[in-house]
Design a protein around this motif. Sequence first.
Motif, short mmCIF file in Angstrom:
data_model
loop_
_atom_site.label_atom_id
_atom_site.label_comp_id
_atom_site.label_asym_id
_atom_site.label_seq_id
_atom_site.Cartn_x
_atom_site.Cartn_y
_atom_site.Cartn_z
N ALA A 191 0.83 -1.21 -0.07
CA ALA A 191 -0.09 0.00 -0.09
C ALA A 191 1.02 1.31 0.01
O ALA A 191 2.21 1.37 -0.12
CB ALA A 191 -1.03 -0.13 1.10
N THR A 192 0.28 2.34 -0.03
CA THR A 192 0.95 3.66 0.09
C THR A 192 0.79 3.99 1.42
O THR A 192 -0.13 3.71 2.35
CB THR A 192 0.47 4.59 -0.88
N ARG A 208 2.55 7.74 4.33
CA ARG A 208 3.37 8.80 4.44
C ARG A 208 4.58 8.62 5.42
O ARG A 208 4.24 8.11 6.47
CB ARG A 208 2.56 10.05 4.46
N PRO A 227 5.26 10.67 0.30
CA PRO A 227 4.56 9.29 -0.12
C PRO A 227 5.74 8.34 -0.09
O PRO A 227 6.61 8.49 -0.98
CB PRO A 227 4.14 9.73 -1.32
N LEU A 228 5.19 7.11 0.60
CA LEU A 228 6.11 5.92 0.54
C LEU A 228 5.31 4.80 0.25
O LEU A 228 4.05 4.66 -0.06
CB LEU A 228 6.47 5.82 2.08
N LEU A 229 6.21 3.75 -0.11
CA LEU A 229 5.63 2.34 -0.53
C LEU A 229 5.72 1.54 0.87
O LEU A 229 6.70 1.59 1.40
CB LEU A 229 6.38 1.78 -1.55
N THR A 279 5.26 3.85 -6.33
CA THR A 279 4.53 4.81 -5.99
C THR A 279 4.56 5.91 -7.27
O THR A 279 5.48 5.85 -7.92
CB THR A 279 4.72 5.63 -4.71
N PRO A 329 -0.87 10.98 -3.99
CA PRO A 329 0.10 9.96 -4.03
C PRO A 329 -0.85 8.62 -4.07
O PRO A 329 -1.78 8.52 -3.96
CB PRO A 329 0.62 9.69 -2.69
N LEU A 385 -0.69 4.18 -5.68
CA LEU A 385 0.06 3.04 -5.79
C LEU A 385 -0.13 2.69 -7.31
O LEU A 385 -0.96 2.90 -8.00
CB LEU A 385 -0.55 1.98 -5.01
N LEU A 425 -6.68 1.44 -2.51
CA LEU A 425 -6.51 0.05 -2.62
C LEU A 425 -5.31 -0.32 -2.11
O LEU A 425 -4.27 0.39 -2.39
CB LEU A 425 -7.19 -0.65 -3.96
N ALA A 426 -5.04 -1.65 -1.60
CA ALA A 426 -3.58 -2.23 -1.36
C ALA A 426 -3.60 -3.28 -2.47
O ALA A 426 -4.51 -3.92 -3.28
CB ALA A 426 -3.81 -2.72 0.14
#
Lengths: 256, 256
Positions: free
Chosen positions: A204-205, A207, A223-225, B205, B223, B225, B249-250
Amino acid sequence: MSSRSPSVAQPHNSPEVPAGPLASRPLYLQARDLLLRRIVDGTWKPGGYLPSEPQLALDLGVSIGTIRKAMEDLVGQGLLERQHGRGTQVVPHSSDRSRFRFLRFVHGDGRPLRPVAHVLAAATARADARDRAALGLGAGAKVLVLLRTRSEDGVPLIYERIALPAEPFAALNAEPGTDMLEEIYVLYQARCGQTVARARDTIATDRASPAIAEALGCPPETPLLLVCRVAVALTGAPIEYRQSWTAALAYRSDLD
Amino acid sequence: MSSRSPSVAQPHNSPEVPAGPLASRPLYLQARDLLLRRIVDGTWKPGGYLPSEPQLALDLGVSIGTIRKAMEDLVGQGLLERQHGRGTQVVPHSSDRSRFRFLRFVHGDGRPLRPVAHVLAAATARADARDRAALGLGAGAKVLVLLRTRSEDGVPLIYERIALPAEPFAALNAEPGTDMLEEIYVLYQARCGQTVARARDTIATDRASPAIAEALGCPPETPLLLVCRVAVALTGAPIEYRQSWTAALAYRSDLD
DNA sequence: GAGTGGTCTAGACCACCCA
DNA sequence: GGGTGGTCTAGACCACTCA
Protein backbone atom coordinates in the motif's frame (compact mmCIF):
# COMPACT_ATOMS: atom_id res chain seq x y z
CA MET A 1 3.58 -55.54 2.80
CA SER A 2 1.03 -54.67 0.17
CA SER A 3 -1.84 -54.46 2.65
CA ARG A 4 -2.81 -50.92 3.46
CA SER A 5 -1.06 -50.42 6.77
CA PRO A 6 2.60 -49.59 6.38
CA SER A 7 4.63 -48.31 9.28
CA VAL A 8 4.04 -44.77 8.10
CA ALA A 9 0.79 -44.41 9.97
CA GLN A 10 -0.51 -47.46 11.75
CA PRO A 11 1.43 -50.20 13.51
CA HIS A 12 -0.23 -52.95 11.49
CA ASN A 13 -3.94 -53.59 11.42
CA SER A 14 -5.58 -56.84 10.54
CA PRO A 15 -6.14 -57.08 6.80
CA GLU A 16 -9.92 -57.51 7.10
CA VAL A 17 -10.60 -54.20 8.78
CA PRO A 18 -11.91 -51.97 5.98
CA ALA A 19 -9.40 -49.27 6.92
CA GLY A 20 -9.80 -46.98 9.92
CA PRO A 21 -11.08 -43.43 9.80
CA LEU A 22 -7.73 -42.02 8.75
CA ALA A 23 -6.23 -45.10 7.21
CA SER A 24 -7.39 -44.12 3.74
CA ARG A 25 -5.16 -41.06 3.69
CA PRO A 26 -2.80 -41.65 0.78
CA LEU A 27 0.51 -43.17 1.76
CA TYR A 28 2.54 -40.50 0.01
CA LEU A 29 0.82 -37.80 2.05
CA GLN A 30 1.52 -39.69 5.25
CA ALA A 31 5.10 -40.08 4.13
CA ARG A 32 5.32 -36.38 3.23
CA ASP A 33 4.03 -35.35 6.65
CA LEU A 34 6.46 -37.66 8.36
CA LEU A 35 9.35 -36.20 6.40
CA LEU A 36 8.10 -32.71 7.16
CA ARG A 37 7.88 -33.53 10.85
CA ARG A 38 11.48 -34.70 10.87
CA ILE A 39 12.55 -31.49 9.15
CA VAL A 40 10.61 -29.37 11.63
CA ASP A 41 11.88 -31.21 14.68
CA GLY A 42 15.45 -30.99 13.47
CA THR A 43 16.13 -34.67 12.84
CA TRP A 44 17.53 -33.47 9.53
CA LYS A 45 19.09 -30.07 9.88
CA PRO A 46 18.97 -27.36 7.21
CA GLY A 47 21.87 -28.04 4.89
CA GLY A 48 21.95 -31.70 5.90
CA TYR A 49 21.15 -34.70 3.75
CA LEU A 50 18.26 -37.11 4.05
CA PRO A 51 18.75 -40.86 3.84
CA SER A 52 18.64 -42.22 0.32
CA GLU A 53 15.39 -43.12 -1.35
CA PRO A 54 15.81 -46.90 -1.00
CA GLN A 55 16.68 -46.43 2.67
CA LEU A 56 13.64 -44.25 3.36
CA ALA A 57 11.43 -46.62 1.42
CA LEU A 58 12.67 -49.45 3.61
CA ASP A 59 12.27 -47.44 6.81
CA LEU A 60 8.71 -46.37 6.06
CA GLY A 61 7.69 -49.64 4.51
CA VAL A 62 6.58 -48.13 1.22
CA SER A 63 7.92 -48.27 -2.30
CA ILE A 64 10.47 -45.86 -3.70
CA GLY A 65 7.88 -44.32 -5.98
CA THR A 66 5.81 -43.30 -2.98
CA ILE A 67 8.83 -41.75 -1.29
CA ARG A 68 9.62 -39.85 -4.46
CA LYS A 69 6.11 -38.45 -4.67
CA ALA A 70 6.31 -37.27 -1.06
CA MET A 71 9.66 -35.64 -1.74
CA GLU A 72 8.48 -33.93 -4.91
CA ASP A 73 5.84 -32.18 -2.88
CA LEU A 74 8.40 -30.86 -0.41
CA VAL A 75 10.73 -29.88 -3.23
CA GLY A 76 7.86 -27.92 -4.74
CA GLN A 77 7.45 -26.08 -1.45
CA GLY A 78 11.12 -25.21 -1.54
CA LEU A 79 11.94 -27.25 1.55
CA LEU A 80 14.05 -29.94 -0.09
CA GLU A 81 16.56 -29.79 -2.90
CA ARG A 82 17.56 -32.87 -4.83
CA GLN A 83 20.98 -33.17 -6.42
CA HIS A 84 21.56 -35.86 -8.95
CA GLY A 85 24.23 -38.24 -7.74
CA ARG A 86 24.60 -36.60 -4.34
CA GLY A 87 21.41 -36.83 -2.39
CA THR A 88 18.49 -34.85 -1.06
CA GLN A 89 19.19 -31.83 1.11
CA VAL A 90 17.11 -29.77 3.50
CA VAL A 91 17.27 -26.30 1.95
CA PRO A 92 18.88 -23.74 4.24
CA HIS A 93 17.90 -20.12 4.10
CA SER A 94 20.89 -18.34 2.70
CA SER A 95 21.61 -14.77 1.80
CA ASP A 96 21.90 -15.64 -1.84
CA ARG A 97 19.20 -18.16 -2.24
CA SER A 98 16.19 -17.26 -0.19
CA ARG A 99 12.98 -19.15 -0.54
CA PHE A 100 11.35 -15.81 -1.29
CA ARG A 101 12.38 -15.15 -4.78
CA PHE A 102 8.91 -14.23 -5.80
CA LEU A 103 8.59 -10.78 -4.24
CA ARG A 104 11.49 -8.48 -3.60
CA PHE A 105 12.59 -4.89 -3.68
CA VAL A 106 14.27 -3.56 -6.81
CA HIS A 107 15.57 -0.20 -7.92
CA GLY A 108 13.29 1.97 -10.00
CA ASP A 109 15.05 0.85 -13.15
CA GLY A 110 14.68 -2.82 -12.25
CA ARG A 111 18.18 -3.47 -10.92
CA PRO A 112 18.18 -5.93 -8.01
CA LEU A 113 19.00 -4.63 -4.57
CA ARG A 114 21.87 -5.74 -2.31
CA PRO A 115 21.09 -4.03 0.96
CA VAL A 116 22.85 -4.17 4.33
CA ALA A 117 20.65 -4.06 7.43
CA HIS A 118 21.44 -1.80 10.39
CA VAL A 119 19.64 -2.36 13.71
CA LEU A 120 18.27 0.85 15.24
CA ALA A 121 16.45 -0.67 18.19
CA ALA A 122 15.49 -4.06 19.60
CA ALA A 123 13.17 -4.36 22.57
CA THR A 124 10.42 -6.51 24.00
CA ALA A 125 7.09 -4.73 24.21
CA ARG A 126 3.40 -5.35 24.54
CA ALA A 127 1.99 -6.31 21.14
CA ASP A 128 -0.24 -3.67 19.60
CA ALA A 129 -3.54 -4.50 17.96
CA ARG A 130 -2.07 -5.02 14.49
CA ASP A 131 0.73 -7.22 15.82
CA ARG A 132 -1.80 -9.37 17.63
CA ALA A 133 -4.03 -9.64 14.58
CA ALA A 134 -1.15 -10.52 12.27
CA LEU A 135 0.50 -12.98 14.63
CA GLY A 136 -2.65 -14.44 16.16
CA LEU A 137 -1.70 -13.43 19.70
CA GLY A 138 -3.87 -12.83 22.77
CA ALA A 139 -4.48 -9.60 24.63
CA GLY A 140 -1.45 -9.23 26.85
CA ALA A 141 1.07 -10.95 24.58
CA LYS A 142 4.60 -9.65 24.24
CA VAL A 143 6.55 -9.22 21.03
CA LEU A 144 10.16 -8.57 20.20
CA VAL A 145 10.24 -5.45 18.04
CA LEU A 146 13.16 -4.71 15.77
CA LEU A 147 13.59 -1.38 14.04
CA ARG A 148 16.17 -1.32 11.30
CA THR A 149 17.20 0.36 8.10
CA ARG A 150 18.45 -1.37 4.99
CA SER A 151 21.02 0.56 3.02
CA GLU A 152 22.96 0.26 -0.17
CA ASP A 153 26.26 2.10 -0.53
CA GLY A 154 25.54 3.78 2.79
CA VAL A 155 22.24 5.23 1.58
CA PRO A 156 19.24 4.12 3.68
CA LEU A 157 16.54 2.91 1.32
CA ILE A 158 14.18 0.89 3.50
CA TYR A 159 12.92 1.43 7.04
CA GLU A 160 11.59 -1.69 8.73
CA ARG A 161 9.66 -2.59 11.84
CA ILE A 162 9.64 -6.30 12.59
CA ALA A 163 7.43 -7.82 15.30
CA LEU A 164 8.16 -11.37 16.49
CA PRO A 165 6.45 -13.45 19.19
CA ALA A 166 8.63 -12.89 22.26
CA GLU A 167 8.90 -16.46 23.41
CA PRO A 168 10.49 -18.38 20.56
CA PHE A 169 12.60 -15.40 19.51
CA ALA A 170 14.16 -14.51 22.87
CA ALA A 171 17.42 -15.98 21.61
CA LEU A 172 17.63 -13.74 18.56
CA ASN A 173 20.12 -11.35 20.19
CA ALA A 174 19.88 -8.44 17.82
CA GLU A 175 22.09 -5.66 19.20
CA PRO A 176 21.09 -2.06 18.48
CA GLY A 177 23.80 -0.24 16.60
CA THR A 178 25.10 -3.36 14.83
CA ASP A 179 24.84 -4.46 11.24
CA MET A 180 23.10 -7.68 10.33
CA LEU A 181 25.23 -9.34 7.72
CA GLU A 182 23.02 -12.38 7.45
CA GLU A 183 19.65 -12.51 5.84
CA ILE A 184 17.37 -12.34 8.88
CA TYR A 185 15.59 -15.60 8.07
CA VAL A 186 18.91 -17.35 8.47
CA LEU A 187 19.10 -15.98 12.00
CA TYR A 188 15.57 -17.07 12.81
CA GLN A 189 16.58 -20.54 11.84
CA ALA A 190 20.05 -20.69 13.33
CA ARG A 191 19.38 -18.95 16.64
CA CYS A 192 15.73 -19.63 17.29
CA GLY A 193 14.99 -22.81 15.38
CA GLN A 194 12.23 -21.06 13.47
CA THR A 195 12.01 -21.80 9.76
CA VAL A 196 9.93 -19.50 7.58
CA ALA A 197 7.92 -21.51 5.10
CA ARG A 198 6.08 -18.81 3.17
CA ALA A 199 4.73 -15.31 3.42
CA ARG A 200 1.91 -13.03 2.34
CA ASP A 201 2.69 -9.49 1.32
CA THR A 202 0.26 -6.60 1.21
CA ILE A 203 1.45 -3.46 -0.53
CA ALA A 204 0.00 0.00 0.00
CA THR A 205 1.01 3.65 0.09
CA ASP A 206 1.78 5.56 3.26
CA ARG A 207 3.41 8.84 4.29
CA ALA A 208 6.65 9.27 6.16
CA SER A 209 6.29 9.69 9.92
CA PRO A 210 8.90 11.91 11.57
CA ALA A 211 10.89 8.86 12.69
CA ILE A 212 10.84 7.29 9.24
CA ALA A 213 11.63 10.61 7.57
CA GLU A 214 14.69 10.99 9.73
CA ALA A 215 15.86 7.44 9.13
CA LEU A 216 15.40 7.67 5.37
CA GLY A 217 16.55 11.26 5.05
CA CYS A 218 13.38 12.51 3.40
CA PRO A 219 10.87 15.20 4.40
CA PRO A 220 8.02 14.16 6.70
CA GLU A 221 4.82 13.27 4.85
CA THR A 222 6.76 12.07 1.81
CA PRO A 223 4.65 9.43 -0.02
CA LEU A 224 6.11 5.97 0.58
CA LEU A 225 5.57 2.41 -0.51
CA LEU A 226 4.58 0.26 2.48
CA VAL A 227 4.95 -3.51 2.30
CA CYS A 228 3.36 -5.49 5.14
CA ARG A 229 4.45 -9.10 5.41
CA VAL A 230 3.14 -11.94 7.52
CA ALA A 231 5.53 -14.88 7.44
CA VAL A 232 4.48 -18.31 8.66
CA ALA A 233 6.53 -21.22 9.94
CA LEU A 234 6.56 -24.78 8.66
CA THR A 235 3.84 -25.53 11.20
CA GLY A 236 1.60 -22.88 9.64
CA ALA A 237 1.82 -20.55 12.64
CA PRO A 238 2.55 -16.87 11.89
CA ILE A 239 5.92 -15.90 13.31
CA GLU A 240 6.80 -12.56 11.76
CA TYR A 241 4.90 -9.35 11.10
CA ARG A 242 7.04 -6.94 9.13
CA GLN A 243 6.38 -3.46 7.82
CA SER A 244 8.80 -2.03 5.26
CA TRP A 245 8.72 1.58 4.10
CA THR A 246 10.61 2.88 1.09
CA ALA A 247 10.61 6.06 -0.95
CA ALA A 248 12.92 5.19 -3.80
CA LEU A 249 12.35 1.51 -4.50
CA ALA A 250 9.80 -0.63 -6.29
CA TYR A 251 8.57 -4.09 -5.36
CA ARG A 252 8.46 -6.86 -7.88
CA SER A 253 7.10 -10.34 -8.43
CA ASP A 254 9.42 -12.63 -10.31
CA LEU A 255 8.30 -13.89 -13.64
CA ASP A 256 8.05 -17.56 -12.91
CA MET B 1 8.59 -49.78 -28.22
CA SER B 2 11.16 -49.58 -25.49
CA SER B 3 13.86 -48.26 -27.78
CA ARG B 4 14.46 -44.55 -27.32
CA SER B 5 12.54 -43.15 -30.27
CA PRO B 6 8.82 -42.92 -29.65
CA SER B 7 6.58 -41.00 -32.00
CA VAL B 8 6.78 -38.05 -29.65
CA ALA B 9 9.88 -36.72 -31.30
CA GLN B 10 11.32 -38.85 -34.06
CA PRO B 11 9.44 -41.02 -36.55
CA HIS B 12 11.38 -44.16 -35.68
CA ASN B 13 15.12 -44.42 -35.91
CA SER B 14 17.07 -47.60 -36.19
CA PRO B 15 17.81 -48.99 -32.73
CA GLU B 16 21.58 -48.86 -33.19
CA VAL B 17 21.87 -45.12 -33.61
CA PRO B 18 23.09 -43.84 -30.24
CA ALA B 19 20.32 -41.25 -30.19
CA GLY B 20 20.32 -38.05 -32.21
CA PRO B 21 21.38 -34.65 -30.92
CA LEU B 22 18.03 -34.00 -29.24
CA ALA B 23 16.93 -37.56 -28.75
CA SER B 24 18.19 -37.62 -25.17
CA ARG B 25 15.66 -35.03 -24.09
CA PRO B 26 13.46 -36.85 -21.60
CA LEU B 27 10.33 -38.30 -23.08
CA TYR B 28 8.05 -36.63 -20.59
CA LEU B 29 9.42 -33.21 -21.57
CA GLN B 30 8.87 -33.98 -25.22
CA ALA B 31 5.37 -35.12 -24.37
CA ARG B 32 4.75 -32.01 -22.30
CA ASP B 33 5.84 -29.75 -25.14
CA LEU B 34 3.66 -31.61 -27.57
CA LEU B 35 0.64 -31.22 -25.28
CA LEU B 36 1.49 -27.56 -24.82
CA ARG B 37 1.74 -27.07 -28.57
CA ARG B 38 -1.70 -28.55 -29.06
CA ILE B 39 -3.10 -26.25 -26.39
CA VAL B 40 -1.46 -23.23 -27.97
CA ASP B 41 -2.59 -24.07 -31.50
CA GLY B 42 -6.12 -24.67 -30.34
CA THR B 43 -6.36 -28.40 -30.99
CA TRP B 44 -7.80 -28.55 -27.48
CA LYS B 45 -9.76 -25.40 -26.70
CA PRO B 46 -9.90 -23.76 -23.28
CA GLY B 47 -12.65 -25.51 -21.39
CA GLY B 48 -12.35 -28.60 -23.57
CA TYR B 49 -11.17 -32.04 -22.53
CA LEU B 50 -8.03 -33.87 -23.56
CA PRO B 51 -8.10 -37.51 -24.64
CA SER B 52 -7.77 -39.95 -21.78
CA GLU B 53 -4.40 -40.99 -20.45
CA PRO B 54 -4.40 -44.45 -22.05
CA GLN B 55 -5.40 -42.88 -25.37
CA LEU B 56 -2.64 -40.27 -25.23
CA ALA B 57 -0.12 -42.88 -24.16
CA LEU B 58 -1.08 -44.94 -27.18
CA ASP B 59 -0.98 -41.92 -29.51
CA LEU B 60 2.44 -40.77 -28.38
CA GLY B 61 3.87 -44.24 -27.99
CA VAL B 62 4.88 -43.80 -24.37
CA SER B 63 3.63 -45.26 -21.12
CA ILE B 64 0.84 -43.77 -19.06
CA GLY B 65 3.29 -42.82 -16.33
CA THR B 66 5.18 -40.61 -18.77
CA ILE B 67 1.97 -38.93 -19.90
CA ARG B 68 1.03 -38.32 -16.30
CA LYS B 69 4.35 -36.70 -15.56
CA ALA B 70 3.96 -34.38 -18.56
CA MET B 71 0.46 -33.46 -17.45
CA GLU B 72 1.50 -32.81 -13.86
CA ASP B 73 3.88 -30.19 -15.14
CA LEU B 74 1.14 -28.40 -17.06
CA VAL B 75 -1.23 -28.71 -14.13
CA GLY B 76 1.43 -27.05 -12.00
CA GLN B 77 1.56 -24.17 -14.47
CA GLY B 78 -2.19 -23.80 -14.16
CA LEU B 79 -2.84 -24.76 -17.78
CA LEU B 80 -4.58 -28.07 -17.18
CA GLU B 81 -7.02 -29.16 -14.54
CA ARG B 82 -7.65 -32.80 -13.75
CA GLN B 83 -10.96 -34.00 -12.44
CA HIS B 84 -11.18 -37.44 -10.97
CA GLY B 85 -13.60 -39.57 -12.97
CA ARG B 86 -14.21 -36.92 -15.62
CA GLY B 87 -11.06 -36.13 -17.47
CA THR B 88 -8.41 -33.50 -18.01
CA GLN B 89 -9.48 -30.04 -19.05
CA VAL B 90 -7.70 -27.05 -20.57
CA VAL B 91 -8.25 -24.35 -17.96
CA PRO B 92 -10.22 -21.40 -19.28
CA HIS B 93 -9.67 -17.93 -17.94
CA SER B 94 -12.85 -17.11 -16.11
CA SER B 95 -14.00 -14.15 -14.10
CA ASP B 96 -14.15 -16.22 -10.98
CA ARG B 97 -11.15 -18.37 -11.33
CA SER B 98 -8.30 -16.49 -12.92
CA ARG B 99 -4.90 -18.02 -13.18
CA PHE B 100 -3.62 -14.98 -11.32
CA ARG B 101 -4.71 -15.63 -7.83
CA PHE B 102 -1.32 -14.73 -6.50
CA LEU B 103 -1.43 -10.94 -6.81
CA ARG B 104 -4.59 -8.91 -6.70
CA PHE B 105 -6.09 -5.70 -5.46
CA VAL B 106 -7.83 -5.70 -2.09
CA HIS B 107 -9.49 -3.06 0.04
CA GLY B 108 -7.44 -1.46 2.78
CA ASP B 109 -9.00 -3.78 5.34
CA GLY B 110 -8.22 -6.85 3.30
CA ARG B 111 -11.64 -7.43 1.73
CA PRO B 112 -11.40 -8.75 -1.83
CA LEU B 113 -12.44 -6.50 -4.67
CA ARG B 114 -15.20 -7.12 -7.21
CA PRO B 115 -14.71 -4.33 -9.71
CA VAL B 116 -16.52 -3.53 -12.96
CA ALA B 117 -14.40 -2.14 -15.80
CA HIS B 118 -15.50 0.85 -17.86
CA VAL B 119 -13.71 1.65 -21.12
CA LEU B 120 -12.76 5.33 -21.47
CA ALA B 121 -10.83 5.11 -24.72
CA ALA B 122 -9.51 2.54 -27.17
CA ALA B 123 -7.23 3.50 -30.01
CA THR B 124 -4.28 2.30 -32.02
CA ALA B 125 -1.18 4.43 -31.57
CA ARG B 126 2.54 4.38 -32.01
CA ALA B 127 4.14 2.49 -29.09
CA ASP B 128 6.07 4.73 -26.72
CA ALA B 129 9.46 3.78 -25.38
CA ARG B 130 8.12 1.96 -22.33
CA ASP B 131 5.59 0.03 -24.36
CA ARG B 132 8.32 -1.08 -26.74
CA ALA B 133 10.62 -2.09 -23.91
CA ALA B 134 7.92 -4.03 -22.09
CA LEU B 135 6.50 -5.74 -25.17
CA GLY B 136 9.77 -6.23 -27.03
CA LEU B 137 8.66 -4.19 -30.05
CA GLY B 138 10.67 -2.36 -32.71
CA ALA B 139 10.88 1.36 -33.37
CA GLY B 140 7.76 2.10 -35.40
CA ALA B 141 5.52 -0.55 -33.88
CA LYS B 142 1.87 0.13 -33.17
CA VAL B 143 -0.06 -0.77 -30.06
CA LEU B 144 -3.71 -0.86 -29.14
CA VAL B 145 -4.10 1.32 -26.07
CA LEU B 146 -7.06 0.92 -23.73
CA LEU B 147 -7.83 3.41 -20.99
CA ARG B 148 -10.33 2.23 -18.44
CA THR B 149 -11.49 2.61 -14.89
CA ARG B 150 -12.48 -0.18 -12.56
CA SER B 151 -15.22 0.67 -10.12
CA GLU B 152 -17.04 -0.91 -7.25
CA ASP B 153 -20.54 0.32 -6.34
CA GLY B 154 -20.10 3.09 -8.89
CA VAL B 155 -16.94 4.42 -7.23
CA PRO B 156 -13.88 4.42 -9.52
CA LEU B 157 -11.01 2.80 -7.64
CA ILE B 158 -8.47 1.92 -10.33
CA TYR B 159 -7.35 3.76 -13.46
CA GLU B 160 -5.70 1.56 -16.07
CA ARG B 161 -3.73 1.98 -19.25
CA ILE B 162 -3.30 -1.24 -21.20
CA ALA B 163 -1.00 -1.49 -24.21
CA LEU B 164 -1.32 -4.50 -26.54
CA PRO B 165 0.56 -5.33 -29.74
CA ALA B 166 -1.73 -4.01 -32.48
CA GLU B 167 -1.60 -7.02 -34.77
CA PRO B 168 -2.91 -9.95 -32.75
CA PHE B 169 -5.33 -7.75 -30.80
CA ALA B 170 -7.04 -5.98 -33.71
CA ALA B 171 -10.10 -8.17 -33.08
CA LEU B 172 -10.51 -7.12 -29.47
CA ASN B 173 -13.27 -4.62 -30.27
CA ALA B 174 -13.33 -2.66 -27.04
CA GLU B 175 -15.87 0.14 -27.46
CA PRO B 176 -15.28 3.37 -25.55
CA GLY B 177 -18.15 4.12 -23.24
CA THR B 178 -19.05 0.49 -22.64
CA ASP B 179 -18.60 -1.72 -19.60
CA MET B 180 -16.47 -4.85 -19.79
CA LEU B 181 -18.35 -7.51 -17.94
CA GLU B 182 -15.79 -10.20 -18.65
CA GLU B 183 -12.38 -10.46 -17.10
CA ILE B 184 -10.22 -9.01 -19.86
CA TYR B 185 -8.04 -12.12 -20.16
CA VAL B 186 -11.16 -14.01 -21.18
CA LEU B 187 -11.57 -11.58 -24.07
CA TYR B 188 -7.94 -11.91 -25.12
CA GLN B 189 -8.54 -15.61 -25.36
CA ALA B 190 -11.99 -15.66 -26.89
CA ARG B 191 -11.59 -12.85 -29.42
CA CYS B 192 -7.89 -12.84 -30.19
CA GLY B 193 -6.76 -16.37 -29.44
CA GLN B 194 -4.17 -15.04 -27.00
CA THR B 195 -3.79 -16.95 -23.75
CA VAL B 196 -1.96 -15.27 -20.90
CA ALA B 197 0.33 -17.75 -19.20
CA ARG B 198 1.87 -15.68 -16.43
CA ALA B 199 2.78 -12.14 -15.47
CA ARG B 200 5.34 -10.05 -13.64
CA ASP B 201 4.18 -7.17 -11.50
CA THR B 202 6.27 -4.21 -10.40
CA ILE B 203 4.76 -2.02 -7.71
CA ALA B 204 5.78 1.56 -7.03
CA THR B 205 4.36 4.89 -5.93
CA ASP B 206 3.30 7.65 -8.30
CA ARG B 207 1.28 10.86 -8.20
CA ALA B 208 -2.03 11.53 -9.87
CA SER B 209 -1.79 13.23 -13.27
CA PRO B 210 -4.67 15.56 -14.14
CA ALA B 211 -6.32 12.86 -16.25
CA ILE B 212 -6.02 10.23 -13.52
CA ALA B 213 -7.15 12.67 -10.84
CA GLU B 214 -10.29 13.41 -12.82
CA ALA B 215 -11.02 9.75 -13.47
CA LEU B 216 -10.51 8.74 -9.84
CA GLY B 217 -12.06 11.87 -8.36
CA CYS B 218 -9.03 12.84 -6.33
CA PRO B 219 -6.87 15.99 -6.29
CA PRO B 220 -3.97 16.12 -8.76
CA GLU B 221 -0.65 15.04 -7.26
CA THR B 222 -2.37 12.66 -4.84
CA PRO B 223 0.05 9.83 -3.97
CA LEU B 224 -0.99 6.63 -5.71
CA LEU B 225 -0.02 3.01 -5.86
CA LEU B 226 1.15 2.11 -9.38
CA VAL B 227 1.23 -1.52 -10.49
CA CYS B 228 2.98 -2.24 -13.79
CA ARG B 229 2.31 -5.66 -15.26
CA VAL B 230 3.91 -7.44 -18.17
CA ALA B 231 1.88 -10.49 -19.13
CA VAL B 232 3.29 -13.16 -21.41
CA ALA B 233 1.58 -15.71 -23.62
CA LEU B 234 2.00 -19.46 -23.59
CA THR B 235 4.71 -18.99 -26.19
CA GLY B 236 6.67 -16.78 -23.80
CA ALA B 237 6.13 -13.62 -25.86
CA PRO B 238 4.98 -10.52 -23.93
CA ILE B 239 1.48 -9.53 -25.01
CA GLU B 240 0.25 -7.02 -22.45
CA TYR B 241 1.79 -4.02 -20.72
CA ARG B 242 -0.59 -2.68 -18.11
CA GLN B 243 -0.31 0.21 -15.68
CA SER B 244 -2.84 0.40 -12.85
CA TRP B 245 -3.13 3.40 -10.55
CA THR B 246 -5.10 3.39 -7.33
CA ALA B 247 -5.43 5.68 -4.33
CA ALA B 248 -7.57 3.65 -1.98
CA LEU B 249 -6.57 0.05 -2.54
CA ALA B 250 -3.75 -2.26 -1.52
CA TYR B 251 -2.14 -5.05 -3.52
CA ARG B 252 -1.66 -8.48 -2.06
CA SER B 253 0.09 -11.76 -2.69
CA ASP B 254 -1.84 -14.82 -1.75
CA LEU B 255 -0.48 -16.97 1.00
CA ASP B 256 0.40 -20.11 -0.85
C1' DG C 1 -21.18 -50.57 -15.43
C1' DA C 2 -17.94 -48.37 -18.36
C1' DG C 3 -14.49 -45.03 -18.35
C1' DT C 4 -11.68 -41.71 -16.06
C1' DG C 5 -8.03 -40.19 -13.08
C1' DG C 6 -5.53 -41.47 -8.28
C1' DT C 7 -2.51 -44.46 -5.75
C1' DC C 8 0.97 -47.89 -5.24
C1' DT C 9 4.22 -51.22 -6.51
C1' DA C 10 8.45 -53.49 -8.66
C1' DG C 11 12.04 -53.34 -11.49
C1' DA C 12 15.05 -51.83 -15.43
C1' DC C 13 18.35 -48.76 -17.14
C1' DC C 14 20.71 -44.30 -17.28
C1' DA C 15 23.44 -40.11 -15.70
C1' DC C 16 25.78 -37.93 -12.26
C1' DC C 17 29.00 -37.38 -8.10
C1' DC C 18 32.65 -38.78 -5.51
C1' DA C 19 36.31 -41.53 -3.56
C1' DG D 1 33.06 -48.57 -8.92
C1' DG D 2 29.53 -47.93 -5.74
C1' DG D 3 25.82 -45.07 -4.49
C1' DT D 4 22.61 -41.45 -5.61
C1' DG D 5 18.76 -39.48 -7.96
C1' DG D 6 16.33 -39.36 -12.97
C1' DT D 7 13.62 -41.63 -16.41
C1' DC D 8 10.58 -45.09 -18.10
C1' DT D 9 7.70 -49.00 -18.09
C1' DA D 10 3.85 -52.32 -16.91
C1' DG D 11 0.31 -53.55 -14.28
C1' DA D 12 -2.77 -53.84 -10.13
C1' DC D 13 -6.36 -51.91 -7.56
C1' DC D 14 -9.24 -48.02 -5.94
C1' DA D 15 -12.48 -43.89 -6.20
C1' DC D 16 -15.03 -40.91 -8.68
C1' DT D 17 -18.42 -39.43 -12.53
C1' DC D 18 -21.92 -40.11 -15.53
C1' DA D 19 -25.30 -42.45 -18.14
